[in-house]
Enzyme design. Structure first.
Site, mmCIF file in Angstrom:
data_model
loop_
_atom_site.group_PDB
_atom_site.id
_atom_site.type_symbol
_atom_site.label_atom_id
_atom_site.label_comp_id
_atom_site.label_asym_id
_atom_site.label_seq_id
_atom_site.Cartn_x
_atom_site.Cartn_y
_atom_site.Cartn_z
ATOM 1 N N THR A 40 41.025 48.651 35.915
ATOM 2 C CA THR A 40 41.382 48.482 37.313
ATOM 3 C C THR A 40 42.858 48.156 37.460
ATOM 4 O OG1 THR A 40 39.164 47.698 37.798
ATOM 5 C CG2 THR A 40 40.883 47.149 39.392
ATOM 6 N N CYS A 41 43.343 47.258 36.617
ATOM 7 C CA CYS A 41 44.717 46.781 36.709
ATOM 8 C C CYS A 41 45.698 47.935 36.749
ATOM 9 C CB CYS A 41 45.026 45.875 35.517
ATOM 10 S SG CYS A 41 46.771 45.523 35.312
ATOM 11 N N GLY A 113 29.274 53.174 27.692
ATOM 12 C CA GLY A 113 28.492 52.579 26.624
ATOM 13 C C GLY A 113 27.359 51.738 27.183
ATOM 14 N N GLY A 180 42.756 37.693 51.096
ATOM 15 C CA GLY A 180 43.087 37.268 49.739
ATOM 16 C C GLY A 180 44.305 38.002 49.221
ATOM 17 N N SER A 266 38.593 44.151 51.529
ATOM 18 C CA SER A 266 39.092 43.484 50.314
ATOM 19 C C SER A 266 38.643 42.032 50.331
ATOM 20 C CB SER A 266 40.625 43.585 50.259
ATOM 21 O OG SER A 266 41.179 42.979 51.417
ATOM 22 N N GLY A 268 36.909 40.631 47.790
ATOM 23 C CA GLY A 268 36.617 40.132 46.447
ATOM 24 C C GLY A 268 36.084 41.251 45.579
ATOM 25 N N ARG A 269 35.765 40.883 44.333
ATOM 26 C CA ARG A 269 35.319 41.909 43.392
ATOM 27 C C ARG A 269 34.011 41.451 42.754
ATOM 28 N NH1 ARG A 269 39.125 45.700 42.484
ATOM 29 N NH2 ARG A 269 38.130 46.334 40.525
ATOM 30 N N HIS A 437 73.880 28.531 36.960
ATOM 31 C CA HIS A 437 74.232 28.588 38.375
ATOM 32 C C HIS A 437 75.066 29.839 38.626
ATOM 33 C CE1 HIS A 437 75.325 27.196 42.366
ATOM 34 N NE2 HIS A 437 76.567 27.591 42.093
#
Lengths: 459, 327, 439
Positions: A40-41, A113, A180, A266, A268-269, A437
């Site tokens: 998914t990522c 699998g 989210g 959207s 959640g999963r 800095h």
């Protein structure tokens, strides 16, 4: 029947990272993936969204160019070209994983699998079915977008994060169900593409699991950019009407409707249990139950990533995968992982460790210091002086329990906080360290100084 | 490799040297047909004849004087004294002549002679036949002093002694005559002044001479059972003394036990201990140096008393444990 | 001629004194009676005053040194007067030959380079131990030798070196360890390269908190232990108890409290009333005010009352001399000041010795009777319980009266049951009608 020391189910960040580590430690490894490598990522999550967010950022910069004395007379964009570039990025990374698997002599099986208790894995693809034997199995099945049963949802066409990144046309109006991280990042993308975005969130604020200051700050920034946020609001139904979609909702007891031409769900999963239905592993709610070494109730079978719940973040899954491999080869992993969390909105939110309330609940004497980055030199120069940094630390020893950052580039800076927590540095060491800095990261140093009551610019 | 007894090794060294070098001959009381008091020269007169294996009258002073004289003329005499106790009678020739002449002649004359003589107790030979007087001769500049402990060593050291152009006092221990070890057939030389590490160890250095080498090795075996690792060093020659090997060992172990059969008072162990204390090993010492030697009394005739008059294996074990604070 | 300053022998059991503090520096002038140094014995801490006047010429010992009694520890004399560089040896007039011998051997091992350090305590160490200490810049003084006569061996130094070696630890772990007083050396690290983490320190802390704490018997605790064992083992104790009606005593205290408080600034307590009464009654019971020393029972003419005072780590018994001759006001002042001095470790040896009878008061706790242990060579001790209101039968009627239990333990070798009982009975009667004291 071929036999492997380890068979990994799923080629996402949980699965492929574990497979490579296992191979490096000398195990014979097979990886079973039914779709594309990267999970998914890579294909439908982090990477596509970050690609499109970059596009959105470029658009934002062009829009703001006048502030920098630059006039851009005219500009336009093509969603097709953007999606194309996104696909290129994804392809490049996918090939990278493929190369790594090859390099580490990992056998890749294309197919789904099915795992049995005796640790045999049946792989079915379009053409054939084969069976392999595993000494250990790592379940990294991942998850799919969760679609709640909302009245009328089945009658309309809607998007999830699986489909939204392949959009052909930019909608003029979009309702996002769920405030989210996923919903908010997509809101930012479409907000920049001039879509009118309305977010519907059931809780009293967006990002309900994040630091309240951060979510409030983000909400105000989004609203400033024209995003409409409905909190404490429940969807009561969807209807088709005249080529548009009508969203009915209950906002704090008041009935409201929005007319829109696209809906993104959207909320959640949900774990992907394909192929492990017959396995006798124990569950914890809808997630597979694991111990601290990622072992399931079935000996020799491990589970990681979205399948076991928790943070549902790619890097969390990778860490869990490596823990599982460590356990298989007998390397002790003592320390609990400190998982940073990043939201790539405009501005970004990055956090690590405990929130203030969690820290108090855990029994710590907590002292919190928040320093605004409004006056940070580099940030002002870049026109990015929106946000703050916050240190949540234990009062007696100055142990850093949590860090929250809101602002540009903070997802790149949160690792500084993680480093200190991981290496057990305290606020004193953070304040003792020299920061370059001008940088935005100086704000963390300022926060540490202020926490100790000896800040230079803040107290 | 074949094994020889210590006694056979002495005989072989002499015979091989006499076959090679016509200048070498032996003289002493009853060394001819009788074969000497301990049988060392048995059979030699048959091979080399009475010219080169010369029986002498019972006069140690005469034997020594004759040896000094013949050495000055270019011969390489080996003289045998039946018991080292009798060296007292020969000492004027040894100390005032043999040791001094090369120096006093400015190097124009030399005294290449070997005085072989059995020493030590343990045979029930009583007070006049059991002493260990090596410290006396070690005190005299101009003399070299050798104390071999094994058959292998005795053969190689005797060859080196015969080859040396200075007078060498060569002590053979009576109890060692029957001990065996592997000895090469061919002639070989062990340089004088080279100590031998008879056993390597890490916790304590035992410097032992002659018969005490064997007792120290036995003690080391026992100590190993208690987890104590002892290094055993056999100096082999007292003069010259291989200081380097001893200092290196003591620097490593930090502890030293010096063992000899001679009376402890004024014994050569005092010299070794002082040498260690003066050396760079001092800074590595983790316990006072211990000396073990014979009691300050004549060797008794009674076998039990005779044993108790000189260091035995348990004495060495105890001394080592003392230095390790493990008593 | 410079005068020696000795380590005083403050009691028959004192063998060494530990030097706690010098009040004067070398070269400073000292007056007679000025505090010169402070020492700790097995019983007390005490400031020692100077018997001489002049200049403090030389101090031979440093803080925390244990010094045998009658050892010369300093010289006082004229400025620029010469005194020995090292403390005179063999000056322990009462010391045994053995002590003399050991101090002269120590003398022989002195190294010149270290004169200043070695003046106080010369170190017995092997050359190798010295070398390793030198190489690692470790003071041999900080090392306990494991060899014969405390000789420092190379191993001892090596252990010290490894102990002082820095261990990897996280800043947080260090802070927590410091706060909890945990020596990081004892903590096993589980982080990368065995770095000690917070969890290791906390784990160590909880693990070691299961271990019982072990306290060496020493100092006052050891003295108390020895004395109690000696008493319990050698004296046949018998304990008698009686109930005392404290109604009148309470009335008397009420009446006298403001008077005494105004006079002395101290508040009269029952302890003093019981002391006064006890001293009074002991006058007519000399057997109870006796000391048993060897084969003699010594009947003491005066009553020197010991008062058991609980102090940190033990028990101290200051004594009030001639208690029978003192009034309640004086007794109050004395018992309060002695109690305070005892708790502050300021009692002089005189204030701690010579008692002929001891009172142990547990009245502030919920204790009635108990079996006090005699403070030898005394032959009896009085245990005082709490005053509690109880129903008692008075002339066939039930009344609530403030009652107190007195427990008298006596040495049956010196005192028999009947005279002890007679003493306790009279004490009870006297407390029940305390105005008899005035008679």
């Amino acid at each position: 029947m071929k036999s492997f020391d380890l068979v990994v189910i799923g080629g996402g960040p949980g699965g492929y990272a574990a497979a490579i580590r296992a191979a490096k430690l000398g195990l014979s490894v097979a990886l079973v993936e039914g779709r594309e490598l990267g999970g998914t990522c890579l294909n439908r999550g982090c990477i596509p969204s970050k690609t499109l967010l970059k596009h959105a950022e470029v658009i934002e910069q062009i829009k703001e160019s006048k502030t920098y004395g630059i006039t851009v007379n005219d500009f336009s964009f093509s969603i097709d070209a953007m999606v194309n570039r996104k696909n290129k990025v994804v392809n490049q990374l996918r090939n990278g994983i493929k190369g790594l698997l090859r390099q580490n002599k990992i056998t890749l099986f294309n197919g789904y699998g099915t795992v049995a208790d005796d640790k045999t894995v049946t792989i079915s693809s379009v053409n054939e079915t084969q069976k392999i034997q595993a000494k250990n199995v790592l379940l990294a099945n991942g998850s799919t977008p969760f679609v709640p049963e909302l009245p009328g949802l089945d009658t309309i066409s809607y998007h999830t994060s699986d489909t939204i990144f392949d959009l052909k046309e930019v909608p003029s109006h979009m309702v996002i169900v769920g405030g989210g991280a996923i919903g908010l990042e997509i809101a930012c993308i479409f907000n920049s593409l001039d879509t009118t975005v309305e977010i519907v969130e059931m809780a009293d604020r967006i990002l309900p699991n994040e630091d309240a200051d951060a979510s409030d700050y983000l909400a105000s920034q989004l609203e400033k950019n024209g995003v409409v946020i409905h909190t404490n609001t429940k969807i009561t139904g969807f209807r088709n009407s005249d080529g548009h979609i009508i969203v009915d909702m209950d906002k704090q007891g008041k009935q409201q409707t929005i007319e829109t031409d696209s809906v993104l769900v959207s909320v959640g999963r949900t774990p992907n249990l394909t192929g492990i239905e017959k396995l006798s592993v124990q569950f914890d709610g809808k997630f597979v139950k694991v111990d601290k070494n990622m072992g399931t109730s079935a000996p020799g079978i491990y589970a990681v990533g979205d399948l076991i719940g928790g943070y549902q973040l790619a890097h969390a899954a990778s860490d869990e995968g490596i823990r599982a491999i460590n356990h298989i080869v007998g390397i002790a992993t003592n320390k609990e992982a400190i998982i940073p969390r990043c939201v790539y909105t405009f501005p970004e939110i990055a956090s690590v460790g405990l929130s203030e309330s969690d820290a108090k609940e855990a029994g710590y004497a907590v002292k919190v210091k928040k320093v605004d980055i409004a006056a940070n030199g580099k940030a002002i120069a870049s026109g990015e002086n929106r946000g703050f940094m916050k240190i949540i630390a234990e009062e007696k020893y100055g142990e850093i329990l949590g860090v929250v950052m809101v602002g540009s580039h903070v997802t790149e800076m949160i690792s500084q906080g993680t480093s200190f927590m991981h290496l057990e540095g305290t606020v004193e060491e953070l304040e003792n360290m020299v920061f370059p800095h001008p940088t935005i990261s100086e704000s963390l140093f300022e926060t540490a100084g202020a926490w100790l009551g000896k800040g230079i610019h803040y107290s | 490799m074949r094994e020889l007894t210590y006694l056979e090794a002495v005989r072989e060294a002499m015979s091989q040297e006499m076959r090679e070098n016509d200048d070498v001959f032996i003289l002493g009381e009853d060394i001819g047909v009788y074969g000497g008091a301990f049988g060392v020269t048995r059979g030699m007169i048959e091979e080399f004849g009475p010219e080169r294996v010369r029986n002498t009258p019972i006069s140690e002073s005469g034997i020594a004087g004759a040896a000094v004289g013949s050495a000055l003329t270019g011969m390489r005499p080996i003289l045998e004294l039946q018991f080292s106790d009798f060296i007292t009678i020969a000492l004027d020739q040894i100390v005032n002549q043999a040791a001094k002449l090369r120096y006093m002649y400015g190097g124009k004359g030399k005294v290449p002679m070997v005085l072989r003589t059995p020493s030590g107790s343990g045979t029930g030979a009583a007070a006049q036949h059991s002493q260990s007087l090596e410290a006396w001769v070690a005190h005299i500049p101009g003399l070299k002093v050798v104390q071999p402990s094994t058959a292998y060593d005795v053969k190689g050291l005797l060859k080196a002694a015969i080859d040396d152009d200075n007078p060498v006092i060569f002590y053979e221990h009576k109890l060692l005559y029957k001990t065996k070890s592997e000895v090469p057939v061919e002639s070989y030389s062990i340089p004088l002044g080279q100590a031998d590490i008879k056993r390597e160890g890490t916790d304590v250095t035992i410097v032992a001479t002659a018969i005490m080498v064997h007792r120290a090795l036995e003690a080391a075996e026992e100590l190993e059972k208690d987890g104590i690792s002892a290094e055993v060093i056999d100096p082999r020659t007292l003069v010259p003394l291989d200081e380097e090997t001893i200092v290196k060992s003591v620097s490593k172990t930090g502890r030293a036990v010096v063992v000899h059969e001679a009376v402890k008072r004024g014994g050569y162990g005092g010299e070794i201990a002082s040498m260690i204390a003066e050396s760079e090993a001092f800074d590595y010492m983790d316990a006072p140096i211990r000396r073990l030697g014979g009691v300050a009394a004549p060797i008794p005739y009674n076998p039990e008393l005779e044993k108790s008059a000189v260091p035995q294996v348990p004495d060495i074990i105890q001394a080592v444990k003392d230095t390790l604070n493990r008593a | 001629m410079a005068k020696e300053v000795f380590m005083p022998k403050l009691s028959s059991t004192m063998e060494v004194g530990t030097l706690l503090q010098w009040f004067k520096e070398e070269g400073e002038s000292v007056e007679i009676g000025e505090p010169l140094f402070e020492i700790m014995t097995d019983k007390i801490n005490i400031e020692v005053e100077s018997y001489e006047e002049g200049t403090l010429l030389k101090k031979y010992y440093q803080l925390d040194d244990e010094i045998p009694v009658n050892t010369v520890i300093a010289y006082i004399g004229e400025e620029s007067e010469a005194v020995p560089k090292d403390p005179p040896v063999g000056n322990d007039q009462e010391g045994s030959m053995e002590e003399r011998e050991s101090s002269s051997t120590t003398e022989a091992t002195e190294t010149e380079s270290n004169v200043k350090e070695s003046q106080s305590n010369k170190v017995r160490a092997t050359p190798s131990a010295r070398r390793v200490a030198r190489e690692n810049e470790i003071s041999l003084h900080s090392i306990q030798g494991s060899g014969p006569k405390g000789r420092i061996q190379e191993q001892d130094v090596a252990e010290m070196v490894s102990q002082t070696e820095t261990k990897l630890s996280t800043p947080l772990a260090e802070k927590i360890a410091k706060d909890k007083g945990i020596n990081l050396h004892n903590v096993q690290g589980t982080g990368s390269r065995n770095k000690i983490t917070k969890a290791d320190v906390i784990g160590h802390d909880t693990a070691s908190s299961d271990e019982p704490e072990r306290i060496q018997l020493k100092g006052l605790r050891k003295a108390v232990a020895a004395k109690m064992l000696e008493s319990a083992r050698s004296i046949p104790h018998v304990t008698l108890t009686t109930d005392v009606d404290m109604t009148k005593a309470m009335e008397m205290r009420q009446a006298l409290l403001p008077i005494i408080e105004e006079q002395t600034g101290y508040r009269l307590s029952y302890t003093e009333i019981i002391m006064k009464t006890t001293a009074h009654v002991l006058g007519s019971h000399p057997y109870v005010n006796a000391s048993l020393i060897e084969n003699e029972i010594i009947l003491n003419k005066s009553v020197h009352l010991g008062l058991a005072v609980a102090v940190e780590n033990g028990l101290i018994v200051p004594s009030i001399q001639h208690a029978e001759a003192k009034g309640l006001a004086e007794l109050t002042v004395m018992s309060k000041t002695l109690g305070k001095k005892a708790r502050n470790n300021q009692l002089t040896p005189e204030e701690m010795s010579g008692s002929t009878f001891t009172i142990s008061n547990l009245g502030m706790y919920a204790i009635d009777g108990f079996t006090p242990i005699i403070n030898p060579p005394e032959t009896a001790i009085l245990g005082v319980g709490r005053i509690v209101r109880k129903p008692v039968a008075i002339d066939n009627a039930m009344e609530i009266r403030p009652m107190m239990v007195l427990s008298l333990s006596f040495d049956h070798r010196a005192i028999d049951g009947a005279p002890a009982a007679a003493f306790l009975t009279e004490l009870k009667e006297c407390l029940e009608s305390p105005y008899g004291l005035l008679v």
